[in-house]
Design an enzyme around this catalytic site. Structure first.
Site, PDB file in Angstrom:
ATOM      1  N   ASP A 296       0.843  -1.197   0.000  1.00 52.58           N
ATOM      2  CA  ASP A 296       0.000   0.000   0.000  1.00 52.58           C
ATOM      3  C   ASP A 296       0.880   1.250   0.000  1.00 52.58           C
ATOM      4  O   ASP A 296       1.345   1.646   1.038  1.00 52.58           O
ATOM      5  CB  ASP A 296      -0.974  -0.007   1.178  1.00 52.58           C
ATOM      6  CG  ASP A 296      -0.325  -0.408   2.501  1.00 52.58           C
ATOM      7  OD1 ASP A 296       0.760  -0.994   2.516  1.00 52.58           O
ATOM      8  OD2 ASP A 296      -0.943  -0.130   3.552  1.00 52.58           O
ATOM      9  N   GLU A 479      12.102   0.990   8.143  1.00 54.27           N
ATOM     10  CA  GLU A 479      11.016   0.225   7.529  1.00 54.27           C
ATOM     11  C   GLU A 479      11.308  -0.097   6.067  1.00 54.27           C
ATOM     12  O   GLU A 479      10.962  -1.177   5.573  1.00 54.27           O
ATOM     13  CB  GLU A 479       9.738   1.066   7.635  1.00 54.27           C
ATOM     14  CG  GLU A 479       8.518   0.480   6.984  1.00 54.27           C
ATOM     15  CD  GLU A 479       7.387   1.495   6.910  1.00 54.27           C
ATOM     16  OE1 GLU A 479       6.240   1.048   6.813  1.00 54.27           O
ATOM     17  OE2 GLU A 479       7.657   2.709   6.947  1.00 54.27           O
TER      18      GLU A 479
END
Length: 519
Positions: A296, A479
């Site tokens: 996403d 991340e």
């Protein structure tokens, strides 16, 4: 425990599907859909809408994670009687009625910069949370055992993240913690019929890439009663994907797509979704489906290949999801055999049927890649992405196709500092130049299984070097990374987070694989 009747019903359904040589939804009526717990947007309606639209908090996830100090009904009654509130008044009302979480705390980097492996081992206790029994009105889901969070704004346990986190836990001798997390996931399946995207009420209407069977495969010496319970959980999860996420291919075969049980803006990204969807429920559902994919967002899901408002995730049959479901079906068959349950042959046939459909519909002979089938256009979406390696990771691909995928990856996706996510630059976080730890691991493992050790080693060691350089510079594990420039990754709906569960896990696994323990 998942009822035995559920497992038997699933077996009958899959067996019926095989009579037409397709993976089909059950001929019998689908099981009654489980009710989703009310999310903050549903509990607090107009109040939630105003807090999010007016951006009372910089991160939309903050209010979604807030805990009401009294009943939602009492709060909403007082909100209705308060009349129009300006931003200051609205903030005062919220702070008087909710415990609002502080910005996500991340582990502080050490000025001493110990070796990276040592630093990661020290992070596990900081990212581990105790069993959770949430207070009334909280969006958090109860968890009976300990668990690891990614870090930063991500205060809860996430589905596919956790498999890659577990790789590091296993490397660092934390097997009991891996076992605890698996038990948490099994408990979620028993409550909701699938593993939610994450452990919040606003995540329950969707799942994520199904890695539970691979998590279970990390654990040895499990007693028979537990193995039986785990198999029942896998049967229930498989049923969820077959019943709620199926698409019909041109030859009548059934493969699966990403989706969501709701078609409203996501609680945690409400303002962003309202701006993108402009009131269109179809767009909202496709945004939610993109979140279920874990990517996403990415050009994979855009009808025009470039812009988010054209998102059409639910119309796409993806290579990664169906490869994982093939792996799940093989794992279920093996567990059925081990437990002498009468389901092994059924799931072996299901896996074989799925493999044939993947090889027919998700392969491009011209491009030498696996891809995502566009149901509306009746063809594969253009462009190579890291999803092409999933059929190698779960061993769907033939040897010759695996060799061609290795060549394609080396030519189009291998960057100076790791594996690009796609070959398209859109500014979205799941496109180039970003590289993500889970995809590095999927690529390394998949390529190695097909004898492409040289390319696998290039991906693994280049990504490790990127992580190590950033750690030496900032003391952080991130991340995502820009694998073209060897720096922090960008894009997405929020700043790049550090912590970071799956990067820690994949880094430790790659260090063990390539002998860089002391870095």
């Amino acid at each position: 425990m998942v009822a035995a009747g559920l497992a038997l019903a699933l077996l009958s359904a899959v067996a019926a599907a095989q009579t037409t040589a397709a993976i089909s939804a059950p001929a019998a009526p689908a099981a009654t859909a489980r009710a989703y717990p009310a999310s903050p947007a549903e509990l607090f309606g107009a109040l939630f809408d105003q807090v999010q639209r007016r951006r009372l908090f910089p991160d939309g996830k903050t209010f979604a994670d807030a805990t009401p100090k009294r009943s939602p009904a009492a709060i909403m009654a007082d909100y209705a009687s308060a009349g129009a509130l300006d931003d200051a008044g609205l903030r005062a009302f919220v702070l008087a009625n909710f415990d609002v979480p502080e910005p996500g705390r991340t582990p502080l980097p050490s000025a001493a910069r110990p070796p990276l492996a040592e630093h990661i081992r020290a992070l596990w206790p900081q990212l581990t949370r105790p069993p959770l029994s949430p207070p009334p009105g909280s969006s958090a889901l109860a968890l009976p055992h300990r668990y690891v969070v990614p870090g930063g704004r991500f205060r809860e346990m996430y589905y596919w993240d956790s498999y890659f986190t577990m790789l590091g836990l296993e490397a660092d001798g934390q097997q009991p913690l891996t076992r605890d997390m698996i038990e948490n996931f099994v408990s979620l399946v028993e409550r909701y019929g699938h593993v939610p995207n994450g452990t919040r009420t606003y995540y329950v209407s969707r799942s994520q890439p199904p890695f539970l069977y691979l998590m279970m495969g990390l654990v040895r010496d499990v007693d028979r009663a537990t193995q039986t319970r785990w198999l029942d959980a896998l049967l229930a999860e498989h049923r969820f994907w077959i019943e709620q996420r199926s698409a019909t291919m041109p030859d009548g075969a059934r493969l699966q797509h990403y989706g969501d049980g709701k078609s409203t803006p996501r609680d945690e990204s409400y303002r962003e979704d309202v701006a993108t969807g402009r009131g269109d429920p179809r767009v909202y559902q496709d945004l939610r489906a993109g979140a279920e994919s874990g990517w996403d967002y990415s050009s994979r899901w855009f009808a025009d290949g470039r812009t988010l408002p054209t998102i059409d995730t639910t119309r796409i049959v993806p290579a990664d999801l169906n490869s994982l479901l093939y792996g799940m079906e093989r794992a279920i068959a093996a567990r059925c055999r081990a437990l002498a349950r009468p389901c092994a042959a059924t799931f072996e046939r299901a896996a074989t049927t799925r493999q044939r459909a993947i090889e027919r519909w998700l392969w491009s002979e011209r491009d030498g890649r696996y891809g995502d089938y566009d149901l509306a256009a009746a063809r594969l979406r253009a462009g190579v992405t890291a999803a092409t390696v999933y059929p190698l990771f779960t061993e769907v691909a033939s040897r010759s196709r695996g060799a061609r995928v290795a060549q394609t990856i080396e030519r189009d996706l291998l960057a100076a500092n790791g594996l690009r996510t796609t070959a398209a630059g859109t500014g979205q976080q799941w496109d180039k130049p970003n590289g993500w730890a889970p995809l590095q691991w999927i690529a390394v493992e998949g390529l190695r299984r097909y004898g492409a050790e040289r390319v696998a080693r290039q991906i693994g060691t280049r990504f490790l070097a990127t992580v190590e350089r950033e750690y030496r510079a900032s003391g952080k594990l991130l991340e995502k990374y820009d694998v073209e420039e060897s720096r922090a990754g960008g894009g997405g709906e929020y700043p790049t987070q550090d912590g970071f569960g799956w990067t820690n896990g994949v880094t430790r696994a790659l260090q063990q694989r390539y002998g860089r323990e002391g870095r």
